[in-house]
Design an enzyme around this catalytic site. Structure first.
Site, PDB file in Angstrom:
ATOM      1  N   TYR A   1       2.549 -12.473  -1.284  1.00 31.87           N
ATOM      2  CA  TYR A   1       2.114 -12.541  -2.690  1.00 31.87           C
ATOM      3  C   TYR A   1       2.933 -13.626  -3.396  1.00 31.87           C
ATOM      4  CZ  TYR A   1      -0.597  -8.138  -2.407  1.00 31.87           C
ATOM      5  OH  TYR A   1      -1.512  -7.171  -2.101  1.00 31.87           O
TER       6      TYR A   1
ATOM      7  N   ASP B   1      -5.189  -0.167  -7.855  1.00 34.21           N
ATOM      8  CA  ASP B   1      -4.917  -1.176  -6.839  1.00 34.21           C
ATOM      9  C   ASP B   1      -5.904  -2.302  -7.086  1.00 34.21           C
ATOM     10  OD1 ASP B   1      -4.430  -2.632  -4.546  1.00 34.21           O
ATOM     11  OD2 ASP B   1      -5.550  -1.301  -3.241  1.00 34.21           O
TER      12      ASP B   1
ATOM     13  N   ASP C   1     -10.301  -2.111   0.546  1.00 34.01           N
ATOM     14  CA  ASP C   1      -9.887  -2.262   1.940  1.00 34.01           C
ATOM     15  C   ASP C   1      -9.600  -0.914   2.595  1.00 34.01           C
ATOM     16  OD1 ASP C   1      -6.846  -1.776   1.315  1.00 34.01           O
ATOM     17  OD2 ASP C   1      -7.526  -3.288  -0.110  1.00 34.01           O
TER      18      ASP C   1
ATOM     19  N   GLN D   1       0.826  -1.233   0.000  1.00 28.71           N
ATOM     20  CA  GLN D   1       0.000   0.000   0.000  1.00 28.71           C
ATOM     21  C   GLN D   1       0.847   1.264   0.000  1.00 28.71           C
ATOM     22  OE1 GLN D   1      -3.149  -1.168   0.162  1.00 28.71           O
ATOM     23  NE2 GLN D   1      -3.325  -2.591   1.854  1.00 28.71           N
TER      24      GLN D   1
ATOM     25  N   GLU E   1     -14.520   1.230  -6.387  1.00 26.52           N
ATOM     26  CA  GLU E   1     -14.368  -0.192  -6.023  1.00 26.52           C
ATOM     27  C   GLU E   1     -15.637  -0.899  -6.483  1.00 26.52           C
ATOM     28  OE1 GLU E   1     -12.318  -2.676  -4.226  1.00 26.52           O
ATOM     29  OE2 GLU E   1     -14.081  -3.830  -4.842  1.00 26.52           O
TER      30      GLU E   1
HETATM   31  N1  AAT Z   1      -5.103  -3.259  -1.404  1.00 26.42           N
HETATM   32  C1  AAT Z   1      -5.375  -4.656  -1.506  1.00 26.42           C
HETATM   33  C2  AAT Z   1      -5.111  -5.216  -2.738  1.00 26.42           C
HETATM   34  C3  AAT Z   1      -5.860  -5.598  -3.742  1.00 26.42           C
HETATM   35  S1  AAT Z   1      -7.551  -5.542  -3.659  1.00 26.42           S
HETATM   36  C4  AAT Z   1      -8.147  -5.322  -5.267  1.00 26.42           C
HETATM   37  C5  AAT Z   1      -9.577  -4.793  -5.298  1.00 26.42           C
HETATM   38  O1  AAT Z   1      -9.914  -4.503  -6.663  1.00 26.42           O
HETATM   39  C6  AAT Z   1     -10.658  -5.744  -4.784  1.00 26.42           C
HETATM   40  O2  AAT Z   1     -11.310  -5.165  -3.701  1.00 26.42           O
HETATM   41  C7  AAT Z   1     -11.592  -5.931  -5.988  1.00 26.42           C
HETATM   42  O3  AAT Z   1     -12.966  -6.033  -5.622  1.00 26.42           O
HETATM   43  C8  AAT Z   1     -11.319  -4.657  -6.795  1.00 26.42           C
HETATM   44  N2  AAT Z   1     -11.666  -4.738  -8.229  1.00 26.42           N
HETATM   45  C9  AAT Z   1     -11.484  -5.784  -9.063  1.00 26.42           C
HETATM   46  N3  AAT Z   1     -11.963  -5.500 -10.293  1.00 26.42           N
HETATM   47  C10 AAT Z   1     -12.456  -4.235 -10.249  1.00 26.42           C
HETATM   48  C11 AAT Z   1     -13.098  -3.393 -11.205  1.00 26.42           C
HETATM   49  N4  AAT Z   1     -13.316  -3.805 -12.455  1.00 26.42           N
HETATM   50  N5  AAT Z   1     -13.477  -2.143 -10.805  1.00 26.42           N
HETATM   51  C12 AAT Z   1     -13.249  -1.718  -9.535  1.00 26.42           C
HETATM   52  N6  AAT Z   1     -12.655  -2.488  -8.591  1.00 26.42           N
HETATM   53  C13 AAT Z   1     -12.259  -3.739  -8.939  1.00 26.42           C
HETATM   54  C14 AAT Z   1      -5.079  -6.097  -4.903  1.00 26.42           C
HETATM   55  C15 AAT Z   1      -4.078  -7.124  -4.510  1.00 26.42           C
HETATM   56  C16 AAT Z   1      -3.234  -7.614  -5.643  1.00 26.42           C
HETATM   57  C17 AAT Z   1      -2.949  -9.092  -5.521  1.00 26.42           C
HETATM   58  C18 AAT Z   1      -1.939  -9.549  -6.507  1.00 26.42           C
HETATM   59  N7  AAT Z   1      -1.804 -10.999  -6.544  1.00 26.42           N
END
Ligand code: AAT
Length: 292
Positions: free
Chosen positions: A228, A159, A89, A65, A109
Site C-alpha cells: 500500500y 473494507d 475478495d 485483512q 459489495e
Molecule cells: N480486502 C481488499 C481491500 C479493498 S477492496 C475494496 C472493495 O470495496 C472493492 O471490492 C470495491 O468494489 C468495494 N466498494 C467500493 N465502493 C463501494 C460501495 N460504495 N459499496 C460497496 N462496496 C464498495 C480495499 C483496499 C484498500 C486500499 C487502500 N489504498
C-alpha cells in the site's frame, strides 16, 4: 506514456509511485464501477488492482485483512451479527469465520465482477464466501445501510477502496450516521482509514466525524502493508454508546477462541500483542490527531 503520467498524479499520493514486477497478466476487464486487473507478480504472488490502485497481494494481504477484522471482533465479548462493507475478495469473511460466536455475516459489495474475478484468481481469499453464515448483497453500501434495521449489528467492518470513485460517499458524515444507527448499543465499527504519512487531513476529517457520531470511543490504529502507498494503512475503531468498549486491549483474545488460529488457514499476522501495539502512535501522529 499516459498511464505513467496518471500514476505519478494520483491525488491520493501525488509525486510517488510504487512498482511490482509483472510476470504475467491474468485478467483485465471493466465493470460498470471500475477497471479490474489481476497479475502475477515476481515476489508478492497474485495482485488485485482496481482503477490502477493495488487492493491486495497474496503475500501481504494477511496484514490488512486480519487486522481490519480482529481489531474490532476481539474488542467485544461475543460478536454475533457482523456486516462487511466492500471486501468482495472474501478475505475479511475468511477472517470473521474464525469467530465461533458469530451467527450471521452480511456482506455488501458494489461490484459483482470483483467477486467473480477473485473466485478465479484468489481462492485463498474467496474461500470466505463458502461459510454458511455468509449472506451476500450486491449493491452500494450507502443504500444498504440506509435501509438496514436499527441496532442489528455487533460489528461493522468497512473494507473499502480509496474515496475516489464508488467509495467517495463512504468517508462522509451521513454514511457514518447510518452505520451508528445499524449498530447495537456498544457495537463497534472498524473503518479503513488510509495512511498516516499521506492523508493527515482525510484522517482528521474522518476522526472529527466519528467523534461526533460515536459516543463510546474512537481510536486510530495502524498496520504495515508493504504494497500500500507509504507501506502502512490505518483504521478507525469506533464504539457506539452503550456497554463500554476498550479497544486498546482485547477482551476476546484470539488465542483463546476455539480453533481460531488454524480455521482453514493459520493466522499469519494478528495476535493480542500486535493488537495492543497497533494503537501506539508516533509522536507526530499523536500531535496531529489529538486536537481533531
Ligand atoms: N480486502 C481488499 C481491500 C479493498 S477492496 C475494496 C472493495 O470495496 C472493492 O471490492 C470495491 O468494489 C468495494 N466498494 C467500493 N465502493 C463501494 C460501495 N460504495 N459499496 C460497496 N462496496 C464498495 C480495499 C483496499 C484498500 C486500499 C487502500 N489504498
Amino acid at each position: 506514456k499516459t498511464s505513467k503520467v496518471q500514476y505519478f498524479n494520483n491525488p491520493m499520493w501525488p509525486g510517488e509511485a510504487h512498482s511490482l514486477k509483472v510476470e504475467k497478466i491474468l485478467y483485465q476487464g471493466k465493470s460498470p464501477y471500475q477497471e479490474i486487473l489481476v497479475f502475477e507478480s515476481s515476489t508478492y504472488g497474485n495482485v488485485l488492482v482496481l482503477d490502477g490502485i493495488v487492493q491486495l497481494t497474496e503475500k501481504d494481504e494477511c496484514a490488512y485483512q486480519e487486522m481490519v477484522t480482529h481489531l474490532p471482533l476481539c474488542s467485544i465479548p461475543s460478536p454475533k451479527n457482523v456486516l462487511v462493507v466492500g471486501g468482495g475478495d472474501g478475505g475479511v469473511l475468511r477472517e470473521i469465520a474464525r469467530h465461533v460466536s458469530v451467527e450471521t455475516i452480511d456482506i455488501c459489495e458494489i461490484d459483482q465482477l470483483v467477486i467473480d474475478v477473485c473466485k478465479d484468481f484468489f481462492p485463498q481469499l474467496s474461500v470466505g464466501f463458502k461459510d454458511p453464515r455468509v449472506q451476500l448483497h450486491v449493491g452500494d453500501a450507502v443504500d444498504f445501510l440506509r435501509n438496514a434495521s436499527e441496532g442489528k449489528y455487533d460489528a461493522i467492518i468497512v473494507d473499502s477502496s480509496d474515496p475516489i470513485g464508488p467509495a467517495q460517499e463512504l468517508v462522509e458524515k451521513p454514511f457514518f450516521q447510518t452505520i451508528a444507527r445499524a449498530l447495537k448499543p456498544g457495537g463497534v465499527l472498524c473503518n479503513q482509514a488510509e495512511s498516516m504519512w499521506l492523508h493527515t487531513h482525510l484522517i482528521q476529517d474522518m476522526l472529527s466525524i466519528c467523534r461526533e457520531t460515536f459516543k463510546g470511543a474512537v481510536h486510530y490504529a495502524w498496520t504495515s502493508v508493504p504494497t500500500y502507498p507509504s507501506g502502512v494503512i490505518g483504521f478507525l475503531l469506533c464504539a457506539k454508546e452503550g456497554p463500554a468498549v476498550n479497544f486498546l486491549s482485547p477482551v476476546n483474545p484470539i488465542e483463546k477462541l476455539e480453533g481460531a488460529m488454524e480455521a482453514g488457514r493459520e493466522i499469519r499476522f494478528y495476535n493480542s500483542e500486535i493488537h495492543r501495539a497497533a494503537f501506539v502512535l508516533p509522536t507526530f501522529v499523536r500531535r496531529e490527531l489529538e486536537t481533531h
